[in-house]
Design an enzyme around this catalytic site. Sequence first.
Site, PDB file in Angstrom:
ATOM      1  CG  MET A  36      36.580  48.578  38.042  1.00  0.00           C
ATOM      2  SD  MET A  36      35.739  49.733  39.134  1.00  0.00           S
ATOM      3  CE  MET A  36      35.040  48.617  40.336  1.00  0.00           C
ATOM      4  CB  ALA A  38      40.874  43.193  42.841  1.00  0.00           C
ATOM      5  CG  HIS A  43      37.731  39.834  36.925  1.00  0.00           C
ATOM      6  ND1 HIS A  43      38.044  39.864  38.260  1.00  0.00           N
ATOM      7  CD2 HIS A  43      36.974  40.936  36.699  1.00  0.00           C
ATOM      8  CE1 HIS A  43      37.506  40.950  38.824  1.00  0.00           C
ATOM      9  NE2 HIS A  43      36.840  41.611  37.896  1.00  0.00           N
ATOM     10  N   GLY A 153      30.006  41.008  32.523  1.00  0.00           N
ATOM     11  CA  GLY A 153      29.403  39.933  33.292  1.00  0.00           C
ATOM     12  C   GLY A 153      27.946  40.206  33.627  1.00  0.00           C
ATOM     13  CG  ASP A 156      28.669  44.005  37.991  1.00  0.00           C
ATOM     14  OD1 ASP A 156      28.537  44.501  39.113  1.00  0.00           O
ATOM     15  OD2 ASP A 156      29.633  43.264  37.692  1.00  0.00           O
ATOM     16  CB  SER A 191      32.280  40.058  44.111  1.00  0.00           C
ATOM     17  OG  SER A 191      32.523  41.430  44.380  1.00  0.00           O
ATOM     18  CB  SER A 192      37.066  42.727  43.347  1.00  0.00           C
ATOM     19  OG  SER A 192      37.303  42.367  42.002  1.00  0.00           O
ATOM     20  NE  ARG A 193      32.685  47.259  46.017  1.00  0.00           N
ATOM     21  CZ  ARG A 193      32.394  47.761  44.809  1.00  0.00           C
ATOM     22  NH1 ARG A 193      31.797  47.002  43.903  1.00  0.00           N
ATOM     23  NH2 ARG A 193      32.695  49.016  44.501  1.00  0.00           N
TER      24      ARG A 193
HETATM   25  P1  AMP Z   1      34.782  44.562  37.886  1.00  0.00           P
HETATM   26  O1  AMP Z   1      36.272  44.416  37.913  1.00  0.00           O
HETATM   27  O2  AMP Z   1      34.112  44.189  39.163  1.00  0.00           O
HETATM   28  O3  AMP Z   1      34.349  45.897  37.324  1.00  0.00           O
HETATM   29  O4  AMP Z   1      34.268  43.476  36.855  1.00  0.00           O
HETATM   30  C1  AMP Z   1      34.742  43.456  35.525  1.00  0.00           C
HETATM   31  C2  AMP Z   1      33.829  42.609  34.700  1.00  0.00           C
HETATM   32  O5  AMP Z   1      33.800  41.286  35.226  1.00  0.00           O
HETATM   33  C3  AMP Z   1      32.380  43.119  34.722  1.00  0.00           C
HETATM   34  O6  AMP Z   1      31.833  42.984  33.422  1.00  0.00           O
HETATM   35  C4  AMP Z   1      31.730  42.205  35.710  1.00  0.00           C
HETATM   36  O7  AMP Z   1      30.338  42.041  35.487  1.00  0.00           O
HETATM   37  C5  AMP Z   1      32.470  40.908  35.442  1.00  0.00           C
HETATM   38  N1  AMP Z   1      32.366  40.010  36.591  1.00  0.00           N
HETATM   39  C6  AMP Z   1      32.613  40.306  37.886  1.00  0.00           C
HETATM   40  N2  AMP Z   1      32.373  39.239  38.678  1.00  0.00           N
HETATM   41  C7  AMP Z   1      31.955  38.242  37.859  1.00  0.00           C
HETATM   42  C8  AMP Z   1      31.543  36.893  38.062  1.00  0.00           C
HETATM   43  N3  AMP Z   1      31.493  36.351  39.276  1.00  0.00           N
HETATM   44  N4  AMP Z   1      31.180  36.171  36.985  1.00  0.00           N
HETATM   45  C9  AMP Z   1      31.198  36.707  35.747  1.00  0.00           C
HETATM   46  N5  AMP Z   1      31.585  37.972  35.485  1.00  0.00           N
HETATM   47  C10 AMP Z   1      31.956  38.741  36.524  1.00  0.00           C
END
Ligand code: AMP
Length: 285
Positions: A36, A38, A43, A153, A156, A191-193
């Site tokens: 998503m 950020a 990532h 990842g 999640d 985390s992006s958050r």
């Molecule tokens: P998101 O942009 O938050 O939807 O994350 C995109 C992908 O990156 C998802 O498969 C997440 O599980 C993975 N991800 C997010 N944070 C981490 C992290 N700290 N370590 C490994 N993978 C991550």
Amino acid sequence: MSDPVSLLRFTSVAPLRAAVAAWRRADERVVLVPTMGALHAGHLALMARARSLGRRVVASIFVNPTQFGPNEDFSRYPRDTETDLALLAEAGVDAAYLPEVSGMYPEHFSTRIEVGGLTEGLCGAYRPGHFSGVATVVTKLLNQVQPDCALFGEKDYQQLLVIRRAVRDLDLPVEIQGVPTLREADGLALSSRNRYLAPEERVRAPRLHAVLSEIAAGLAAGGSAGPLVEGGRAALAAAGFEPVQYLEVRDAETLAPVEHATRPARVLAAAYLGRTRLIDNVAVG
Ligand code: AMP
């Protein structure tokens, strides 16, 4: 480092599919990393793993409206496409896929993927419709890009299991791989958050991982989940997490509740620090 100019950008399906089809005809394995945006180092760890697994890497950036609840952070979710594209280019990604909401969900869009069972507890209990939104958009992304492999990842964890199940149940011809969680030096999962956290919240945030790790160690030493989780809830409350939505020990494959770690298990939690909802999980043993 690869030449940033070599990052292809696609916003629609047909040209992206043509590029992927050409790569696959040339026997080049294509790996998709859905995000998503950020982007952070977590990532980028997925991008690095993708590069090691395939000749070609496609990263998608799509803040999917259908996986956010009405009172969640869809509108304030961080968006920084130009920085993201520079990071993807630097990471040696071949193509960025940036679909529009109107292209993903055209007028009269009316199909949803519902994965039963696995989605009922944990985040599913607190985010109605979330996993249906995730399963639907990931199924679409897999059909649009048609990669050989897609990476998700373990951060999640429930999402990873839901996607594995949907792919298996729907016979989607793609391999799903999980990637371990990348953490800050103090244990906080990237985390992006995390950028929502105020400085003093950021100081307390690593307690979440510490508590999960303590429970996992207790289980590995033969303890039972009930008292360990009770102690963990008290520790999170003392660190200012409020509310703790869930703190649970679950089977690592089925997500069934677990009292003793006789099979692979996972300790999972979601809790708020101020306005920021943090999730994390660790393996037992
Ligand atoms: P998101 O942009 O938050 O939807 O994350 C995109 C992908 O990156 C998802 O498969 C997440 O599980 C993975 N991800 C997010 N944070 C981490 C992290 N700290 N370590 C490994 N993978 C991550």
